[in-house]
Design an enzyme around this catalytic site. Structure first.
Site, mmCIF file in Angstrom:
data_model
loop_
_atom_site.group_PDB
_atom_site.id
_atom_site.type_symbol
_atom_site.label_atom_id
_atom_site.label_comp_id
_atom_site.label_asym_id
_atom_site.label_seq_id
_atom_site.Cartn_x
_atom_site.Cartn_y
_atom_site.Cartn_z
ATOM 1 N N ASP A 8 0.941 -1.093 0.033
ATOM 2 C CA ASP A 8 -0.127 -0.014 -0.142
ATOM 3 C C ASP A 8 0.913 1.387 0.127
ATOM 4 O O ASP A 8 1.710 1.480 0.878
ATOM 5 C CB ASP A 8 -0.888 -0.036 1.263
ATOM 6 C CG ASP A 8 -1.923 0.940 1.425
ATOM 7 O OD1 ASP A 8 -2.951 0.988 1.860
ATOM 8 O OD2 ASP A 8 -1.635 2.201 0.701
ATOM 9 N N ASP A 103 -3.336 2.039 -5.450
ATOM 10 C CA ASP A 103 -2.194 2.149 -4.652
ATOM 11 C C ASP A 103 -2.111 0.859 -3.979
ATOM 12 O O ASP A 103 -1.257 0.821 -2.975
ATOM 13 C CB ASP A 103 -1.820 3.330 -3.809
ATOM 14 C CG ASP A 103 -2.694 3.476 -2.570
ATOM 15 O OD1 ASP A 103 -3.805 2.660 -2.302
ATOM 16 O OD2 ASP A 103 -2.242 3.815 -1.515
ATOM 17 N N GLU A 104 -2.707 -0.126 -4.043
ATOM 18 C CA GLU A 104 -2.860 -1.190 -3.120
ATOM 19 C C GLU A 104 -2.972 -2.551 -3.768
ATOM 20 O O GLU A 104 -3.902 -2.477 -4.808
ATOM 21 C CB GLU A 104 -4.151 -0.879 -2.300
ATOM 22 C CG GLU A 104 -3.837 -1.507 -0.860
ATOM 23 C CD GLU A 104 -5.351 -1.333 -0.186
ATOM 24 O OE1 GLU A 104 -5.785 -2.041 0.642
ATOM 25 O OE2 GLU A 104 -6.027 -0.229 -0.634
HETATM 26 P P1 TTP Z 1 -5.048 5.166 0.842
HETATM 27 O O1 TTP Z 1 -4.327 3.955 0.766
HETATM 28 O O2 TTP Z 1 -6.377 4.802 1.838
HETATM 29 O O3 TTP Z 1 -4.212 6.487 1.489
HETATM 30 P P2 TTP Z 1 -3.029 7.145 1.192
HETATM 31 O O4 TTP Z 1 -2.276 6.315 0.180
HETATM 32 O O5 TTP Z 1 -3.400 8.501 0.862
HETATM 33 O O6 TTP Z 1 -2.539 7.057 2.528
HETATM 34 P P3 TTP Z 1 -1.776 5.824 3.426
HETATM 35 O O7 TTP Z 1 -0.214 6.303 3.634
HETATM 36 O O8 TTP Z 1 -2.410 5.699 4.835
HETATM 37 O O9 TTP Z 1 -2.065 4.666 2.631
HETATM 38 O O10 TTP Z 1 -5.729 5.502 -0.183
HETATM 39 C C1 TTP Z 1 -5.167 5.726 -1.607
HETATM 40 C C2 TTP Z 1 -5.346 6.986 -2.559
HETATM 41 O O11 TTP Z 1 -6.841 6.889 -2.647
HETATM 42 C C3 TTP Z 1 -5.292 8.382 -1.558
HETATM 43 O O12 TTP Z 1 -3.989 8.912 -1.844
HETATM 44 C C4 TTP Z 1 -6.198 9.159 -2.265
HETATM 45 C C5 TTP Z 1 -7.358 8.232 -2.537
HETATM 46 N N1 TTP Z 1 -8.648 8.269 -1.566
HETATM 47 C C6 TTP Z 1 -9.467 9.297 -1.976
HETATM 48 O O13 TTP Z 1 -9.794 9.662 -2.922
HETATM 49 N N2 TTP Z 1 -10.533 9.197 -0.936
HETATM 50 C C7 TTP Z 1 -10.390 8.720 0.250
HETATM 51 O O14 TTP Z 1 -11.528 8.723 1.201
HETATM 52 C C8 TTP Z 1 -9.444 7.562 0.474
HETATM 53 C C9 TTP Z 1 -9.357 6.882 1.870
HETATM 54 C C10 TTP Z 1 -8.524 7.547 -0.435
HETATM 55 MG MG MG Z 2 -2.171 4.100 0.252
#
Ligand code: TTP
Ligand code: MG
Length: 360
Positions: A8, A103-104
């Site tokens: 992730d 991203d996952e």
């Molecule tokens: P996430 O992997 O949940 O968050 P992140 O990568 O920004 O942060 P983390 O380090 O905690 O993993 O989500 C991936 C992307 O998806 C994030 O960069 C932006 C998008 N996203 C949204 O648009 N709305 C949301 O509510 C969430 C949770 C994520």
């Molecule tokens: Mg993320």
């Protein structure tokens, strides 16, 4: 015993923006909508998280918490490019990749002989390669089952690598808060707490039949997860067949003039949702669903092109053709994409030859 890695990316959209403009690196930044038009934060970097800013918070509130916050508009096509590059790196280690979002992803490296067959070393190398190539950091979790790999990738974020070996599973799950289990949101957590269940150890004190009685089929899954069991394999072929958004309107619309103005908002929401999906999915067809005031439904679809403007024109066309079918007041409109898992299918077909109307 399987070897699963969950990857992730850290503050993904924000990290990409920083990579594209390194001057932003030490500043609190976010990616999101306009604070003056009720926009929300998609994500923010860890610098901004120190101020209490998080995803889904209103941009206006975020600015209140941190007046110097830079809020950048999302650039989804850029994030998709990064996502595809990450996927390319993963594919050097295994074919068994299940993307969950841009991203996952889960990777099953059980059969890999690379890095001496060590999932931990593979995860470490993937982190290094992603950073080398894209200059963004990802967190990795390694475990014998999917849900634990996912929990593990979050355990040591950002830039984390957390391993739960088969031997450690029992001692890891016992004190694990039920709130960490996938599917347990605030409502289920509260219901569990009401029964004195806070950790997996608490679930283990109950019979399977009790959990099923209390929580239905999810009770069985909770019971299994409390013992570190997760039978799910890696689904390398995304089985998502379509994505859609629909709205029921407060008052019925009696003609196309009142129907059309709603299309733009629907298409924007549809694209927003689509852009968050696995980046290898392709749009194969466009469809429009119309529910009339007598609750009859018409669905009409046509092939997609690879041109967004043309697709939007086709949606317009579909909406019009769908309405002509019955010409009754409309209470609901839906728009959607039918998807295909790879980019190999031929997409552009003329609308006139492919347009088909199906009544449900
Ligand atoms: P996430 O992997 O949940 O968050 P992140 O990568 O920004 O942060 P983390 O380090 O905690 O993993 O989500 C991936 C992307 O998806 C994030 O960069 C932006 C998008 N996203 C949204 O648009 N709305 C949301 O509510 C969430 C949770 C994520
Ligand atoms: Mg993320």
């Amino acid at each position: 015993m399987k070897k699963i890695i969950h990857i992730d990316a850290d503050s993904f959209y924000a990290s990409v923006e920083i990579r594209e403009n390194p001057e932003l690196k030490l500043l609190p930044i976010a990616v999101g909508g306009n604070p003056n038009s009720r926009g929300v934060i998609a994500t923010c970097n860890y610098e901004a998280r120190k101020f209490g800013i998080h995803s889904a918070m209103s941009s206006a509130m975020a600015l209140k918490l941190c007046p110097s916050l830079r809020i950048l508009p999302p650039r989804m096509s850029l994030y998709r490019e990064y996502s595809l590059s990450m996927r390319e790196i993963f594919s050097n280690y295994t074919d068994k990749i299940e993307p969950l979002s841009l991203d996952e992803a889960y990777l099953d490296v059980s059969d890999s002989t690379l890095c001496g067959g060590s999932a931990t070393f593979i995860a470490k190398e993937i982190k290094e390669k992603v950073f080398e190539k894209l200059k963004i950091s990802v967190s990795a979790g390694v475990a014998p089952v999917k849900y634990l790999a996912k929990i593990a990738s979050d355990w040591d974020k950002p830039d984390g690598l957390y391993v739960i070996s088969p031997k450690q599973v029992d001692s890891f799950v016992l004190p694990l808060s039920v709130k960490k289990l996938p599917g347990v949101g605030p409502v289920t957590a509260k219901k569990l707490a009401g029964r004195g269940i806070f950790t997996c150890a608490d679930i283990q004190k109950l019979e399977l039949s009790t959990m099923v009685r209390l929580f239905g089929t999810f009770g069985r899954r909770l019971y299994e997860m409390s013992y570190g069991i997760d039978e799910r394999g890696i689904d390398s072929k995304s089985d998502r067949k379509s994505i859609s958004v629909e709205r029921t309107y407060a008052s019925d619309m009696h003609n196309l003039e009142s129907i059309f103005p709603n299309l733009e908002e629907l298409l924007l929401s549809l694209d927003e949702r689509f852009e968050k999906l696995d980046s290898s999915l392709m749009i194969k067809k466009l469809f429009v669903k119309i529910k009339f005031n007598d609750f009859s439904i018409t669905t009409i679809e046509s092939a997609a092109t690879d041109n967004k403007g043309k697709n939007n024109e086709r949606f317009h066309h579909l909406l019009s053709a769908g309405w002509q079918r019955q010409q009754k007041p409309v209470r609901l409109i839906g728009v959607g994409y039918r998807l295909s898992p790879s980019s190999y299918e031929q997409l552009p077909l003329p609308f006139e030859q492919d347009g088909s109307i199906r009544d449900e």
